[in-house]
Design a protein around this motif. Structure first.
Motif, PDB file in Angstrom:
ATOM      1  N   ARG B  59      -4.140   1.747  -4.381  1.00 42.45           N
ATOM      2  CA  ARG B  59      -5.313   1.181  -4.798  1.00 42.45           C
ATOM      3  C   ARG B  59      -5.991   1.587  -3.602  1.00 42.45           C
ATOM      4  O   ARG B  59      -6.929   0.795  -3.183  1.00 42.45           O
ATOM      5  CB  ARG B  59      -4.976  -0.227  -4.903  1.00 42.45           C
ATOM      6  N   LEU B  60      -6.463   2.624  -3.313  1.00 47.19           N
ATOM      7  CA  LEU B  60      -7.560   3.083  -2.471  1.00 47.19           C
ATOM      8  C   LEU B  60      -8.717   4.041  -3.262  1.00 47.19           C
ATOM      9  O   LEU B  60      -9.545   4.599  -2.358  1.00 47.19           O
ATOM     10  CB  LEU B  60      -7.040   4.257  -1.447  1.00 47.19           C
ATOM     11  N   LEU B  61      -8.667   3.994  -4.694  1.00 48.18           N
ATOM     12  CA  LEU B  61      -9.897   4.400  -5.322  1.00 48.18           C
ATOM     13  C   LEU B  61     -11.115   3.686  -5.044  1.00 48.18           C
ATOM     14  O   LEU B  61     -10.856   2.549  -4.731  1.00 48.18           O
ATOM     15  CB  LEU B  61      -9.400   4.470  -6.827  1.00 48.18           C
ATOM     16  N   PRO B  62     -12.190   4.063  -5.127  1.00 44.21           N
ATOM     17  CA  PRO B  62     -13.407   3.490  -4.919  1.00 44.21           C
ATOM     18  C   PRO B  62     -13.486   2.193  -5.892  1.00 44.21           C
ATOM     19  O   PRO B  62     -13.046   2.512  -7.012  1.00 44.21           O
ATOM     20  CB  PRO B  62     -14.361   4.467  -5.172  1.00 44.21           C
ATOM     21  N   LYS B  63     -13.923   0.943  -5.586  1.00 46.56           N
ATOM     22  CA  LYS B  63     -14.156  -0.095  -6.095  1.00 46.56           C
ATOM     23  C   LYS B  63     -14.921   0.253  -7.659  1.00 46.56           C
ATOM     24  O   LYS B  63     -14.486  -0.598  -8.509  1.00 46.56           O
ATOM     25  CB  LYS B  63     -14.878  -1.262  -5.358  1.00 46.56           C
ATOM     26  N   THR B  64     -15.761   1.161  -7.655  1.00 46.29           N
ATOM     27  CA  THR B  64     -16.611   1.475  -8.791  1.00 46.29           C
ATOM     28  C   THR B  64     -15.754   2.197  -9.864  1.00 46.29           C
ATOM     29  O   THR B  64     -16.244   2.526 -10.881  1.00 46.29           O
ATOM     30  CB  THR B  64     -17.831   2.296  -8.118  1.00 46.29           C
ATOM     31  N   ALA B  65     -14.546   2.844  -9.512  1.00 49.68           N
ATOM     32  CA  ALA B  65     -13.737   3.523 -10.395  1.00 49.68           C
ATOM     33  C   ALA B  65     -13.716   2.616 -11.560  1.00 49.68           C
ATOM     34  O   ALA B  65     -13.157   1.424 -11.494  1.00 49.68           O
ATOM     35  CB  ALA B  65     -12.539   4.312  -9.848  1.00 49.68           C
ATOM     36  N   PHE B  66     -13.220   3.207 -12.695  1.00 48.76           N
ATOM     37  CA  PHE B  66     -12.731   2.699 -13.938  1.00 48.76           C
ATOM     38  C   PHE B  66     -11.339   3.226 -14.189  1.00 48.76           C
ATOM     39  O   PHE B  66     -11.144   4.360 -14.484  1.00 48.76           O
ATOM     40  CB  PHE B  66     -13.511   3.024 -15.321  1.00 48.76           C
ATOM     41  N   ILE B  67     -10.459   1.996 -14.176  1.00 48.23           N
ATOM     42  CA  ILE B  67      -9.023   2.456 -14.293  1.00 48.23           C
ATOM     43  C   ILE B  67      -8.209   1.835 -15.514  1.00 48.23           C
ATOM     44  O   ILE B  67      -8.471   0.518 -15.544  1.00 48.23           O
ATOM     45  CB  ILE B  67      -8.222   1.858 -13.005  1.00 48.23           C
ATOM     46  N   ARG B  68      -7.564   2.406 -16.149  1.00 49.68           N
ATOM     47  CA  ARG B  68      -6.493   1.720 -17.321  1.00 49.68           C
ATOM     48  C   ARG B  68      -5.432   1.938 -17.051  1.00 49.68           C
ATOM     49  O   ARG B  68      -5.113   2.901 -16.358  1.00 49.68           O
ATOM     50  CB  ARG B  68      -7.152   2.335 -18.468  1.00 49.68           C
ATOM     51  N   GLY B  69      -4.528   1.203 -17.973  1.00 52.66           N
ATOM     52  CA  GLY B  69      -2.999   1.561 -17.455  1.00 52.66           C
ATOM     53  C   GLY B  69      -2.379   0.620 -16.404  1.00 52.66           C
ATOM     54  O   GLY B  69      -2.990  -0.496 -16.081  1.00 52.66           O
ATOM     55  N   SER B  70      -0.969   0.996 -16.038  1.00 50.94           N
ATOM     56  CA  SER B  70      -0.628  -0.163 -14.933  1.00 50.94           C
ATOM     57  C   SER B  70       0.156   0.800 -13.995  1.00 50.94           C
ATOM     58  O   SER B  70       0.737   1.697 -14.346  1.00 50.94           O
ATOM     59  CB  SER B  70       0.532  -1.079 -15.845  1.00 50.94           C
ATOM     60  N   ILE B  71       0.367   0.311 -12.904  1.00 50.94           N
ATOM     61  CA  ILE B  71       1.274   0.800 -11.795  1.00 50.94           C
ATOM     62  C   ILE B  71       2.123  -0.426 -11.237  1.00 50.94           C
ATOM     63  O   ILE B  71       1.506  -1.405 -10.636  1.00 50.94           O
ATOM     64  CB  ILE B  71       0.290   1.346 -10.602  1.00 50.94           C
ATOM     65  N   VAL B  72       3.322  -0.404 -11.369  1.00 48.34           N
ATOM     66  CA  VAL B  72       4.265  -1.400 -10.872  1.00 48.34           C
ATOM     67  C   VAL B  72       5.247  -0.942  -9.901  1.00 48.34           C
ATOM     68  O   VAL B  72       5.778   0.209  -9.926  1.00 48.34           O
ATOM     69  CB  VAL B  72       4.885  -1.930 -12.177  1.00 48.34           C
ATOM     70  N   LEU B  73       5.234  -1.733  -8.814  1.00 54.65           N
ATOM     71  CA  LEU B  73       6.312  -1.468  -7.693  1.00 54.65           C
ATOM     72  C   LEU B  73       7.334  -2.376  -7.773  1.00 54.65           C
ATOM     73  O   LEU B  73       7.034  -3.566  -7.664  1.00 54.65           O
ATOM     74  CB  LEU B  73       5.573  -1.448  -6.329  1.00 54.65           C
ATOM     75  N   ARG B  74       8.402  -2.010  -8.194  1.00 57.06           N
ATOM     76  CA  ARG B  74       9.643  -2.807  -8.353  1.00 57.06           C
ATOM     77  C   ARG B  74      10.494  -3.162  -7.346  1.00 57.06           C
ATOM     78  O   ARG B  74      11.049  -4.201  -6.939  1.00 57.06           O
ATOM     79  CB  ARG B  74      10.665  -2.490  -9.468  1.00 57.06           C
ATOM     80  N   GLY B  75      10.430  -2.026  -6.347  1.00 63.88           N
ATOM     81  CA  GLY B  75      11.465  -2.203  -5.343  1.00 63.88           C
ATOM     82  C   GLY B  75      13.054  -2.394  -5.833  1.00 63.88           C
ATOM     83  O   GLY B  75      13.115  -1.959  -6.889  1.00 63.88           O
ATOM     84  N   ASP B  76      13.820  -3.145  -4.949  1.00 61.53           N
ATOM     85  CA  ASP B  76      15.134  -3.268  -5.791  1.00 61.53           C
ATOM     86  C   ASP B  76      15.155  -4.492  -6.450  1.00 61.53           C
ATOM     87  O   ASP B  76      14.280  -5.168  -6.718  1.00 61.53           O
ATOM     88  CB  ASP B  76      16.420  -3.283  -4.463  1.00 61.53           C
ATOM     89  N   ASN B  77      16.352  -4.902  -7.170  1.00 62.31           N
ATOM     90  CA  ASN B  77      16.394  -5.900  -7.917  1.00 62.31           C
ATOM     91  C   ASN B  77      15.914  -7.363  -7.662  1.00 62.31           C
ATOM     92  O   ASN B  77      15.466  -8.148  -8.312  1.00 62.31           O
ATOM     93  CB  ASN B  77      17.783  -6.056  -8.546  1.00 62.31           C
TER      94      ASN B  77
END
Lengths: 325, 281
Positions: B59-77
């Motif tokens: 999440r280092l993109l400029p705040k002005t960028a338009f982002i769609r979709g999802s990014i999920v960090l699950r780690g372990d269970n």
């Protein structure tokens, strides 16, 4: 490092001699003389021919300029700046009593300016192109465009006369001697508020866009993004990584501010009847008081060259990359 | 190779990014997953959008960028998943450096130019690991040692501009690994370095992975580096993910044209290097 410092100090010597020699020649070649004042002519000054001749002899005015320069230099090397032509007191004493207010004011202005500039510029740099940023920049252009003497008049008429908030003449009130220490301090500060604002407003207006632009370019650098990527908080990245890299180029600007504030003080101190170095210089030039003028020149040159030297050394300290340049 | 769990620890789903309204997207509907301990390479020509994906993951993109979709960090269970794009800044600051870390292409530029190396390391150790001020300096020297720097005292005292590129990249790795992250994103970590140093950094990353159960997302345009470090290759061509294949199937003829081209480029580079070597000897 020591080699660099020594070289840097040696380089200031010819500059210093040049400034002093040029001022000496200029002021002695200018029309008018200490015996007659700046008005000039024998007839108008009301000084008799005999008195005039006596004064000329006393002030060594008939010797060639270069001989007078030689005599003056010989005394200066022994830190003897002579006596003022105007009142006969030692030059060093006359300057010293004016030096303290001016230097205090200069120092205070620079500190206050930075305290104002850094938060404003940081806000503008972190919100580029947004309405507040645009308003800040427009205000800076506007305030910077006002000449200090116009600003001085506006402040005198508006804040001093119409609103009557601050006194606008002199450094102290008439009853200064009767005041307590705390009241004395308050009195001096309120007498310096308007003249101080005349220095402060253009300085802030000049520095905000400069700091903003520098910070914007620092914010774009890889190491800022990398610092965020390492999990440092926004606050820490700004304070420990962005600010130190932003303030580094500011040191150079400091070397330009100090002479500008000292030089600008002539007009403003005369306007506000403020007893600093600027007004002393104005009075001395008016009286053709050569020893005082030259004493001021030596001192100002030393301060300016000294500040430039210190700034250069600080720069090497702040930015390790220039250390051996 | 490490034991592979059945669920992925990091998931990118239908990610699209535009830097400004009305501009063409730099990424279109990109999906990929990384398993625990897995190493994947994101390969593509320069300008295809692969670095944008790395920045989006931190999440280092400029705040002005338009982002769609999802990014999920699950780690372990045991851990609750972190929604990278939707969480507040606080949560993200706790993910960066501690769970996902990143090294950049320009190693010297990614270090603060006016701060000594040991100070930068000590700062990160204090913030990320909560090391006390007094032990942070020793910790800094130890972490320099761990990335194969033989004289940590001298390097620690140095400023970034006094280091070679390879040395600076080792320092950057030490900074990234300080928080013992689960996932390391390496954005062209060797592109700014010369041949032998490239090999050393590759070896260092491989060694680190062997010691810890670190997942790796390697971003590169060089298929040879991808082969050396990872077991899966995702190919991006002009904003879209066009291929996703295990490293042992890379030579197969029926791969996407972009993949084939990148393989050829790596082979060409290798044969050119050999020819050059033969001529000079």
């Amino acid at each position: 490092m020591w080699h660099y410092i020594l070289k840097r100090i040696l380089l200031t010597i010819p500059t210093f001699v040049g400034i002093v020699l040029l001022t000496f020649l200029l002021i002695h070649q200018a029309p008018g003389s200490p015996a007659t004042g700046s008005a000039g002519g024998f007839g108008e000054s009301g000084v008799s021919a005999a008195d005039h001749a006596r004064l000329r002899a006393q002030f060594e005015l008939d010797a060639p300029v270069i001989v007078r320069f030689g005599h003056w230099m010989k005394r200066v090397v022994c830190f003897d700046f002579g006596q003022s032509f105007a009142d006969g007191r030692p030059v060093s004493q006359r300057i010293a009593e004016r030096l303290v207010p001016t230097l205090t004011l200069t120092f205070a202005i620079i500190v206050i300016a930075f305290a104002i500039v850094i938060p404003i510029a940081t806000y503008a740099a972190t919100h580029p192109g947004q309405p507040v940023d645009k308003v800040i920049l427009a205000a800076c252009v506007g305030f910077y465009a006002i000449p200090p003497y116009i600003l001085g008049m506006i402040l005198i008429l508006l804040v001093g006369v119409a609103l009557n908030w601050f006194p606008f003449a002199g450094l102290t009130s008439d009853n200064f001697a009767d005041l307590s220490t705390w009241q004395k301090l308050k009195d001096v500060i309120s007498h310096s508020a308007l003249i101080g604002s005349c220095f402060l407003i253009p300085l802030v207006a000049y520095l905000v866009p400069f700091v903003r632009a520098t910070m914007l370019s620092v914010l774009k650098e890889d190491f800022v993004r990398a610092a965020h990527a390492r999990g440092l908080s926004h606050r820490r990245v700004m304070l420990r990584h962005v600010l130190p890299n932003t303030l580094r180029p500011l040191l150079t600007v400091m070397g330009l501010i100090v002479p500008a504030v000292l030089g600008g003080s002539v007009v403003l101190e005369v306007m506000f009847s403020w007893p600093g170095m600027g007004r002393l210089l104005f009075e001395s030039i008016h009286d053709r008081d050569y020893p005082v003028i030259m004493g001021m020149t030596v001192l100002t040159a030393m301060v300016v060259l000294g500040v430039t030297l210190v700034v250069d050394l600080l720069y090497a300290w702040a930015d390790p990359r220039v250390r051996y340049a | 190779m490490n034991e592979r769990s059945t669920h992925s620890m990091f998931e990118v789903t239908d990610l699209s990014v535009r830097y400004a309204r009305g501009e063409a997207p730099v990424l279109r509907d990109v999906s990929l997953t990384i398993d625990r301990g897995e190493s994947i390479a994101l390969v593509g020509d320069s300008g295809c959008g692969k670095s944008t994906l790395a920045l989006a993951a931190m999440r280092l993109l400029p705040k002005t960028a338009f982002i769609r979709g999802s990014i999920v960090l699950r780690g372990d269970n045991r851990e609750t998943p972190v929604d990278i794009l939707g969480s507040d800044e606080r949560t993200i600051e706790r993910v960066r450096g501690r769970r996902i870390a990143m090294v950049f292409q320009n190693p010297i530029g990614s270090l603060n130019p006016v701060m000594r190396i040991e100070k930068q390391l000590a700062e990160v150790l204090r913030v990320v690991r909560g090391t006390s001020r007094s032990t942070a300096k020793r910790g800094a020297l130890e972490s320099l040692n761990r990335v194969g720097i033989a004289d940590p005292v001298r390097v620690g005292r140095a400023y970034p501009h006094e280091l070679s590129g390879g040395m600076a990249q080792r320092v950057a790795l030490a900074l990234a690994l300080a928080g013992e992250p689960e996932l390391l994103i390496a954005d062209e970590p060797t592109s700014a370095l010369d041949g032998i140093v490239q090999a050393q950094i590759v070896e260092l990353i491989r060694e680190t992975q062997r010691q810890t159960n670190l997942s790796l997302l390697l971003i590169t345009h060089d298929m040879a580096i991808a082969k050396a470090l990872t077991n899966r290759v995702c190919v991006i061509e002009a904003t879209r993910l066009v291929d996703d294949c295990p490293i042992d199937q890379l030579t197969a003829a029926d791969r996407h044209a972009a993949t084939a081209r990148l393989i050829q480029a790596a082979e060409f580079k290798r044969s050119a290097a050999i020819t050059l070597m033969e001529r000079t000897i």
